[in-house]
Enzyme design. Sequence first.
Site, PDB file in Angstrom:
ATOM      1  N   CYS A   1     -21.415  31.493  48.258  1.00  0.00           N
ATOM      2  CA  CYS A   1     -21.266  31.954  46.396  1.00  0.00           C
ATOM      3  C   CYS A   1     -21.422  30.635  46.020  1.00  0.00           C
ATOM      4  O   CYS A   1     -22.279  30.344  46.571  1.00  0.00           O
ATOM      5  CB  CYS A   1     -19.864  32.309  46.253  1.00  0.00           C
ATOM      6  SG  CYS A   1     -18.465  30.628  46.424  1.00  0.00           S
ATOM      7  N   ILE A   2     -21.016  30.683  44.174  1.00  0.00           N
ATOM      8  CA  ILE A   2     -21.783  29.591  43.438  1.00  0.00           C
ATOM      9  C   ILE A   2     -21.722  28.500  44.623  1.00  0.00           C
ATOM     10  O   ILE A   2     -22.489  27.828  44.082  1.00  0.00           O
ATOM     11  CB  ILE A   2     -21.297  29.802  42.222  1.00  0.00           C
ATOM     12  CG1 ILE A   2     -21.944  30.585  41.577  1.00  0.00           C
ATOM     13  CG2 ILE A   2     -21.660  28.164  41.521  1.00  0.00           C
ATOM     14  CD1 ILE A   2     -20.955  31.729  40.603  1.00  0.00           C
TER      15      ILE A   2
END
Length: 498
Positions: free
Chosen positions: A440-441
């Site tokens: 994810c980020i």
Amino acid sequence: MKFFITLGSTAFSNLPVIFAVGVAVGLARREKGSAALSGLLGFLVLHYVLHFLLAETGHLVNTAGMQSGDAKLALSNAMQTNVLGIQTMDLSVFGGIIVGITVYFVHKWAVKQELPTIIGFFSGPRFVPIVTMVVMSVVAVLLFFIWPTVQMGISALSLMILKSGPIGTFLYGLIERSLLPFGLHHGLNWPVRTTELGGSWIINGEHVSGTVNAYLASLADPSITSIDPSITRFNGGKFVYFMFGLSGAAFAMYKTAAPAKRKIAGSLLFAAAATSFLTGITEPIEFTFLFVAPLLYAAHAVLAGSALFVMHMLGAGVATPTGHGFINLVIYGVLQGPKTHWWLVFLVGIPYFFLYYFIFKFMILKFDFKTPGRGGGDEEVRLASKQEARGKYGLKIQQIGKEDGSTTKALSKQEKTHKQALGLIEAHGGADNILDVNACITRLRIDVKDKSVVDKKIIQSDYEAMGFAENGMQMQSIYGAYANVLKNEIRDILGMEE
């Protein structure tokens, strides 16, 4: 039938942007979504910049107040066109190919870059579109100055091809089939089908370039009662050898097979022949006799060129956007009426069935070629794949995007990433314990089979994770924006496809 013509025109009218996205996605080894977005963005940047340069230099054609046909002719004379609503230089399908290849190289480099922490969010796949915009603007400026010269060269070559007559048609067929084993035939086919290299015609008051574009425009024009054979010269003869010629070759291989092996050889050969006849997919047959004897393939290339020559001489006006099998012959030939002279496919094709049959049978028996069913002992009866045929003769195809993953990385940051990725794989129990890798980020997410073998301490102490968490069988290591870079490297090492 206008419906099918509309469907065909939809694709071929937008081939440049399709190539831009398709080439970028096809060459990218990972993060294909980022490659697709960058391909489309790069294509738009290219043409918006070209529009800007044309306007600023006073070269933009003013079509205000013109009728549609007059406007298109004025644009064509100035080597300009409208692409997705943008008035720009007419790069045709070459523009899409240039964008796709450029985006591939940008994507290959940018997707692995680790940006400073303050802008780390834009690392990895998010960085690709940003770099693409900058690079494609430079490419657009270069093309603005270079392309007019290139276009004049293409026009001169196109004129030479058109003046070559039936002999040029024969040579085209011969060369096109000769390029197939190397995988280079598309490089000859697509420019001829979609650009001025294949010729230019005025149809229904509009300037049309490329054989397929001209053919579809001719089908849609009710005033045309007989399609110009110069439009279909590189296309119509393919129906003859795709449908009939290769079926004759398959029948010859069947008849020359050993009696004990003839049944199984026939089942394979007739299935391949039916595929070629119906759909125009010829590789199972062509690569089989290429694998056995290049001399058979050489005879096929000459016969293919002669089929195009004969159909051109007879004035055949039948073609298809792609796939020269019976299905497309019905759609783009038979159902279009007499203007295509589709019956010539059968009048020429049936003799070519016997021509292929007798030539192949003679050569197989004369030179004792080991076609399917003629091998000795317990040799397996099968068709050869393109990989086998190319491998046997060392026909290595250098394709962009197929680099060896073991190539040493030149940048120290990339070396560090590679070593870190290898270490993380081992820390998660090795490749066999890893099911999937994502990010994810901020978090690297690795799904494992057995979490008891995951070394959480070493992930943080030796491999610099800022934190670690578990969610079921998913191990989550916190790396900030660097997580995406590590994900790509690990997936690359493990050979995981996107």
